[in-house]
Write a protein that holds these residues in place. Structure first.
Motif, mmCIF file in Angstrom:
data_model
loop_
_atom_site.group_PDB
_atom_site.id
_atom_site.type_symbol
_atom_site.label_atom_id
_atom_site.label_comp_id
_atom_site.label_asym_id
_atom_site.label_seq_id
_atom_site.Cartn_x
_atom_site.Cartn_y
_atom_site.Cartn_z
ATOM 1 N N ARG A 78 4.947 22.896 -35.438
ATOM 2 C CA ARG A 78 5.155 23.498 -36.772
ATOM 3 C C ARG A 78 3.821 23.644 -37.419
ATOM 4 O O ARG A 78 3.541 24.289 -38.256
ATOM 5 C CB ARG A 78 6.188 22.800 -37.524
ATOM 6 C CG ARG A 78 6.906 23.278 -38.646
ATOM 7 C CD ARG A 78 7.871 22.419 -39.152
ATOM 8 N NE ARG A 78 8.898 23.376 -39.927
ATOM 9 C CZ ARG A 78 9.564 23.915 -39.745
ATOM 10 N NH1 ARG A 78 9.987 24.058 -38.382
ATOM 11 N NH2 ARG A 78 10.280 24.780 -40.546
ATOM 12 N N ILE A 79 3.168 22.394 -37.416
ATOM 13 C CA ILE A 79 1.903 22.170 -38.342
ATOM 14 C C ILE A 79 0.919 23.242 -37.607
ATOM 15 O O ILE A 79 0.137 23.740 -38.259
ATOM 16 C CB ILE A 79 1.298 20.776 -38.079
ATOM 17 C CG1 ILE A 79 2.149 19.653 -38.879
ATOM 18 C CG2 ILE A 79 0.075 20.453 -38.353
ATOM 19 C CD1 ILE A 79 2.034 18.305 -38.936
ATOM 20 N N GLY A 80 1.137 23.490 -36.204
ATOM 21 C CA GLY A 80 -0.184 24.241 -35.630
ATOM 22 C C GLY A 80 -0.836 23.311 -34.779
ATOM 23 O O GLY A 80 -1.999 23.657 -34.247
ATOM 24 N N ALA A 81 -0.763 22.137 -34.703
ATOM 25 C CA ALA A 81 -1.607 21.244 -33.777
ATOM 26 C C ALA A 81 -1.155 21.244 -32.446
ATOM 27 O O ALA A 81 0.210 22.064 -31.926
ATOM 28 C CB ALA A 81 -1.268 19.738 -34.036
ATOM 29 N N GLU A 82 -2.002 21.156 -31.318
ATOM 30 C CA GLU A 82 -1.691 21.368 -30.193
ATOM 31 C C GLU A 82 -0.959 20.032 -29.596
ATOM 32 O O GLU A 82 -1.457 19.039 -29.731
ATOM 33 C CB GLU A 82 -2.927 21.476 -29.225
ATOM 34 C CG GLU A 82 -2.894 21.801 -27.653
ATOM 35 C CD GLU A 82 -4.351 22.083 -27.192
ATOM 36 O OE1 GLU A 82 -5.083 22.195 -27.995
ATOM 37 O OE2 GLU A 82 -4.271 21.805 -26.145
ATOM 38 N N VAL A 83 0.146 20.200 -28.530
ATOM 39 C CA VAL A 83 0.806 19.290 -28.344
ATOM 40 C C VAL A 83 0.671 19.146 -26.901
ATOM 41 O O VAL A 83 0.684 19.919 -25.785
ATOM 42 C CB VAL A 83 2.355 19.300 -28.446
ATOM 43 C CG1 VAL A 83 3.125 18.184 -27.697
ATOM 44 C CG2 VAL A 83 2.593 19.675 -29.818
ATOM 45 N N VAL A 84 0.203 17.767 -26.311
ATOM 46 C CA VAL A 84 0.136 17.447 -24.848
ATOM 47 C C VAL A 84 1.259 16.645 -24.488
ATOM 48 O O VAL A 84 1.305 15.233 -24.737
ATOM 49 C CB VAL A 84 -1.257 16.713 -24.606
ATOM 50 C CG1 VAL A 84 -1.268 16.567 -23.190
ATOM 51 C CG2 VAL A 84 -2.378 17.583 -25.182
ATOM 52 N N PRO A 85 2.273 17.112 -23.608
ATOM 53 C CA PRO A 85 3.557 16.291 -23.310
ATOM 54 C C PRO A 85 3.002 15.320 -22.313
ATOM 55 O O PRO A 85 2.341 15.544 -21.195
ATOM 56 C CB PRO A 85 4.439 17.195 -22.996
ATOM 57 C CG PRO A 85 3.889 18.335 -22.609
ATOM 58 C CD PRO A 85 2.373 18.390 -23.195
ATOM 59 N N GLY A 86 3.313 13.780 -22.328
ATOM 60 C CA GLY A 86 2.984 12.871 -21.455
ATOM 61 C C GLY A 86 4.179 12.277 -20.975
ATOM 62 O O GLY A 86 4.141 10.922 -20.650
ATOM 63 N N GLY A 87 5.292 12.709 -20.773
ATOM 64 C CA GLY A 87 6.369 12.183 -20.212
ATOM 65 C C GLY A 87 6.257 12.293 -18.590
ATOM 66 O O GLY A 87 5.207 12.807 -17.925
ATOM 67 N N ASN A 88 7.061 11.039 -17.910
ATOM 68 C CA ASN A 88 7.185 11.259 -16.516
ATOM 69 C C ASN A 88 5.896 10.837 -15.842
ATOM 70 O O ASN A 88 5.274 11.410 -14.713
ATOM 71 C CB ASN A 88 7.656 12.623 -15.846
ATOM 72 C CG ASN A 88 8.161 12.523 -14.515
ATOM 73 O OD1 ASN A 88 8.453 11.089 -14.061
ATOM 74 N ND2 ASN A 88 8.030 13.330 -13.733
ATOM 75 N N LEU A 89 4.939 10.101 -16.573
ATOM 76 C CA LEU A 89 3.716 9.528 -16.058
ATOM 77 C C LEU A 89 3.447 8.204 -16.141
ATOM 78 O O LEU A 89 4.168 7.514 -17.020
ATOM 79 C CB LEU A 89 2.547 10.311 -16.971
ATOM 80 C CG LEU A 89 2.298 11.868 -16.994
ATOM 81 C CD1 LEU A 89 1.228 12.147 -17.897
ATOM 82 C CD2 LEU A 89 1.967 12.198 -15.443
ATOM 83 N N SER A 90 2.718 7.555 -15.297
ATOM 84 C CA SER A 90 2.446 6.131 -15.451
ATOM 85 C C SER A 90 1.433 5.949 -16.396
ATOM 86 O O SER A 90 0.801 6.957 -17.131
ATOM 87 C CB SER A 90 1.811 5.572 -14.062
ATOM 88 O OG SER A 90 0.530 6.041 -14.062
#
Ligand SMILES: [Zn+2]
Lengths: 76, 444
Positions: free
Chosen positions: B158-170
């Motif tokens: 919403r803010i316009g920031a870039e999201v890096v999803p870090g699920g399913n990682l050690s």
């Protein structure tokens, strides 16, 4: 236009989309000028959603919106 | 650029804000009354007509809602939300649930509009904490039914920031990803922020060399616990911010970039009452329990929900220089009433132990608290704090144990047994850490 109507012709649908487009752009400009990120970013989000609505209304112009002036440049 | 997500609301004159809140409260009660059989029964039983709610005093005539009532209502139809639901099941687009640390989980239904609202509340939090469109924000979180990081993820969008999803990682893979793409911020529990710094070092990195300049904490009160906040700041060389929220209520409080330690209450989106034991509002300078009403919810509204969080209420102008008129919880959430426990007649807040452990560098970040009956005198409670040696300072275990025991006694008035074990002997949870193990029999 009345809320209950369900018989818009294509020209009227395009006009509705254009109204939304104009309202969203005005809100975005207000937010920008007055430094209210919630309005500016919220309106940008509406413009993004609207761009996909436009894709589904034949003949609606894919202009302005969330992508600034780029779309217009591409058209010319 | 504005320091506030919505300066129109965040700096609103108090009288105007109060009037806006009462209007929105009335609309929220009306919606709940008209669409949720659960609320209709409650309000009818109390003789409340939503249209009669005109003043703040009228608000207090409306009955509160307890967590137990939610669980009970969700046992009925329609599955799985029961008649708490104030929308048709087709309108529900998001499922989340509470962690269930204090009982059966409560399920949370949100419509698309509700979900947009969640994002906006979290955008208020993140913007106040310096997240901007040019940020790249990492979420080292195994995306599941826990709501907070999902909502924060969408708030970044919403803010316009870039999201890096870090699920399913050690944890090691996460640290490498953060380094690889130069994330400028990440959001996690305070516990996991510390754990990631440890893993970064194990992987041969120095966390302060990362591009991270902001750490947003959620899920545990740690970022308002001075000892924990300082450890995270030092580990990452970054500003550390706190937030308070609940799966049921939403993200209701946030620390800002001003000169204050604690949380602004988001009074644009919530009506937050701070009440004493008799249900009367406390004055600024006093401590009370939060009763909260989110002001724009459709699918599963909460009317005067008893949050069971205790805060010290302050007027913003007295403690913060940011210009917000939203009132302030000094020092954050002082205690979750559900977490408080009595030890030999003395009230113990787990955060008090946390602050002592994390303020002492003779031990590492991780710890555990075990409460049990005395071996020979079962009526006597024994508190054992298990902490780990700190390889960085190299203080011998016996010395660290003695010092920690002394500090715990000073702060909590409780004589604890302290057991300092080898570094990395204890688990490092990614989500909410349950550090209190109460083994007492017959303890209520
Ligand atoms: Zn402030």
């Amino acid at each position: 236009m009345s809320k209950e109507r369900d018989d818009y012709d294509l020209d009227e649908l395009r006009a509705l989309v254009a109204d939304l487009d104009e309202a969203a752009a005005a809100l975005r400009a207000y937010g920008e000028t007055n430094d209210v990120p919630a309005i500016e970013r919220g309106a940008t989000r509406v413009e993004g959603t609207l761009s996909s609505v436009k894709q589904n209304v034949p003949g609606a112009l894919a202009r302005d919106g969330a992508f600034g002036g780029d779309a217009e440049d591409e058209e010319s | 650029m504005s320091r506030m997500w919505n300066p129109m609301l965040e700096t609103m004159d108090r009288a105007e804000l109060r009037s806006l809140q009462v209007d929105r409260f009335r609309e929220q009660v009306r919606h709940a009354y008209e669409h949720s059989p659960f609320y209709r029964r409650k309000l009818d039983a109390a003789g409340i007509d939503p249209d009669d709610i005109r003043t703040y005093e009228d608000v207090r005539e409306v009955p509160t809602t307890k967590k137990g009532e939610l669980r009970e209502a969700q046992g009925g139809e329609p599955f799985p939300y029961g008649d708490l639901l104030a929308a048709s099941p087709e309108e529900v687009t998001e499922y989340h649930q509470t962690s269930g640390t204090t009982g059966e989980p409560v399920r949370q239904a949100d419509s698309w509009g509700d979900w947009e609202w969640w994002g906006d509340c979290w955008a208020t939090v993140l913007w106040a904490q310096g997240i901007r469109p040019d940020d790249r924000v990492f979420f080292p979180f195994s995306y599941n039914v826990f709501v907070a990081f999902w909502a924060a993820h969408y708030a970044c969008e919403r803010i316009g920031a870039e999201v890096v999803p870090g699920g399913n990682l050690s944890s090691a893979q996460r640290v490498r990803k953060m380094r690889e793409v130069d994330v400028t911020a990440f959001a996690s529990t305070p516990t996991y922020a510390l754990r990631l710094a440890e893993v970064a070092r194990e992987e041969g990195f120095e966390p302060t060399d990362f591009a991270v300049d902001t750490v947003v904490c959620a899920g545990e009160p740690g970022a308002s616990v001075p000892g924990t906040k300082a450890r995270i700041e030092e580990a990452w060389g970054a500003d550390v911010y706190d937030h308070a929220g609940a799966t049921e209520a939403g993200a209701w409080g946030f620390s800002c970039d001003g000169e204050s330690v604690g949380l602004h209450l988001n009074e644009g989106q919530f009506l937050i009452e701070v009440l004493d034991e008799d249900g009367e509002p406390v004055e600024p300078g006093e401590t009370g329990e939060i009763v909260i009403t989110p002001l724009n919810r459709t699918a599963q509204p909460y009317i005067r929900f008893e949050l069971r969080d205790e805060i010290g209420l302050r007027e913003s102008a007295a403690v913060c220089d940011c210009g917000r008129t939203f009132r302030f919880a000094e020092g954050g959430v002082l205690g979750r009433l559900d977490d408080l426990t009595k030890v030999n007649g003395v009230l113990l807040a787990p955060t008090a132990i946390e602050d002592v452990v994390r303020s002492y560098d003779g031990v590492s970040d991780e710890y555990e608290v075990i409460i049990d009956g005395h071996e020979e005198k079962p009526d006597l409670d024994v508190v054992t704090v298990v902490a780990e040696e700190n390889p960085e300072t190299g203080v011998p275990a016996s010395e660290a144990g003695d010092e920690l025991r002394k500090r715990l006694k000073q702060t909590t008035s409780i004589t604890c047994r302290v057991d300092v074990v080898a570094y990395e002997s204890l688990d490092r949870p990614e989500l909410k850490a349950d550090r209190l193990d109460d083994r007492r029999e017959n303890h209520v």
